[in-house]
Design an enzyme around this catalytic site. Structure first.
Site, PDB file in Angstrom:
ATOM      1  N   SER A 131       6.961  -6.502   0.077  1.00  0.00           N
ATOM      2  CA  SER A 131       7.132  -5.051  -0.018  1.00  0.00           C
ATOM      3  C   SER A 131       6.262  -4.381   1.037  1.00  0.00           C
ATOM      4  O   SER A 131       5.177  -4.866   1.362  1.00  0.00           O
ATOM      5  CB  SER A 131       6.748  -4.536  -1.410  1.00  0.00           C
ATOM      6  OG  SER A 131       7.049  -3.154  -1.535  1.00  0.00           O
ATOM      7  N   SER A 132       6.781  -3.279   1.564  1.00  0.00           N
ATOM      8  CA  SER A 132       6.042  -2.571   2.606  1.00  0.00           C
ATOM      9  C   SER A 132       6.401  -1.098   2.574  1.00  0.00           C
ATOM     10  O   SER A 132       7.373  -0.690   1.937  1.00  0.00           O
ATOM     11  CB  SER A 132       6.359  -3.162   3.985  1.00  0.00           C
ATOM     12  OG  SER A 132       7.720  -2.951   4.309  1.00  0.00           O
TER      13      SER A 132
END
Length: 328
Positions: free
Chosen positions: A95-96
């Site tokens: 996730s970013s």
């Protein structure tokens, strides 16, 4: 953040406006409504920590670091025009927070207007949902993610910014029919194929914008005698996102270049073609096509989803250059 709260708020506002000025200078945020969203939604509230590359691997920067210099580094980094790694599992990024200028371009390309509803696939930090909610209102926005830890933190970040769109824990590949139908679907993770379930949850004329094969595909959902279908072309912009997790199996991430010359194998547009066609063309076939068509830009390629199947194509959906995509 304790006693640093006021200082962070002031410094964050200054950094946020500088970030927006940079995005505008790069040609995005021409719509005043989206510019206002980026100016007023504080990104640092959505990234209380993130990871940077250090001499011994990923290092965490966070808002409550006891070192003031490290806290300042965290705040400054939150407003750089770059993607931020926010969740790493077993050494892999899952996730970013996406690059703000790319987010701005994607949001503007969807041409949203008041009264429309949107489904976001991939909640991430909640920052993109906050921008959407600023533009359309909380009730018009639904964001979904498979990971309950991601949705819980996104919900918490959104509440901290005074936003309360619907945050759903579930498989984004299946959509969220109970909140539909939607006028827009925006995807913040790379697809291996387009889930058919999304089409049934869209209104006629809806748009779907998704990362696909190192590019961004813009699909328009349409009705025809044989049923609902979606079709569209790639945008000029390159895009690299983490893969979609869930019902759709991932494809090979790094296509084999088969001993091709380095100048070709490292060409960004050729690698786009190779990724797009990797299930049907070997590297030398892809190279022959690429050279024959004079190094085609992304905009010449498109995707069609119709009658339970989907395919990529060059120039014409019914033309000689078409490649089946994996069924979802």
């Amino acid at each position: 953040m304790g006693p640093d709260l006021d200082r962070f708020a002031a410094a964050g506002a200054e950094a946020r406006w500088a970030m927006v000025r940079g995005i505008v200078a790069g040609g995005a945020l021409k719509d005043p409504a989206w510019r206002a969203a980026f100016e007023e939604v504080p990104r640092h509230l959505f990234v209380p920590y993130y990871f940077v590359t250090g001499p011994r691997g990923p290092e965490r920067l966070w808002c409550e670091d006891p070192d003031p210099a490290r806290r300042d580094q965290w705040l400054h980094g939150a407003y750089t025009d770059g993607a931020l790694a926010t969740r790493i599992q077993d050494g892999e990024l899952v996730s970013s927070s996406s690059q703000p200028s790319l987010m701005a371009r994607m949001l503007e390309e969807l041409e949203m207007r008041a009264g429309q509803t949107v489904l976001e696939i991939g909640a991430g930090t909640g920052y993109n949902a906050a921008l959407l909610a600023h533009r359309l209102g909380d009730e018009a926005v639904t964001t979904i993610d498979l990971d309950p830890e991601i949705t819980e933190s996104a919900r918490r970040h959104l509440a901290g910014a005074g936003r309360h769109p619907a945050v759903i824990t579930g498989d984004g590949a299946r959509g969220c029919p109970e909140r539909g139908p939607y006028d827009r679907i925006i995807v913040t993770c790379t697809l291996p194929s387009v889930p058919q379930a999304w089409l049934a949850q869209c209104r006629p004329g809806a748009r779907i914008l998704a990362p696909f094969a190192t590019g961004l595909i813009m699909l328009r959902v349409q009705e025809a005698p044989h049923g609902t279908y979606a079709e569209g072309r790639f945008l000029h912009t390159p895009a690299y996102f983490v893969p979609l997790r869930g019902a759709v199996p991932p494809r090979v991430r790094h296509p084999h270049t088969g001993g091709l010359p380095r100048r070709v194998a490292e060409n960004e547009l050729f690698r786009f073609l190779l990724t797009l066609t990797q299930s049907t063309l070997d590297p030398r076939e892809a190279l022959a096509l690429w050279q024959r068509e004079k190094c085609p830009e992304r905009e010449r390629f498109g995707v069609t989803v119709r009658d339970g199947r989907q395919w990529a194509w060059l120039d014409d959906p019914e033309g000689p250059y078409a490649w089946p995509l994996p069924a979802d």
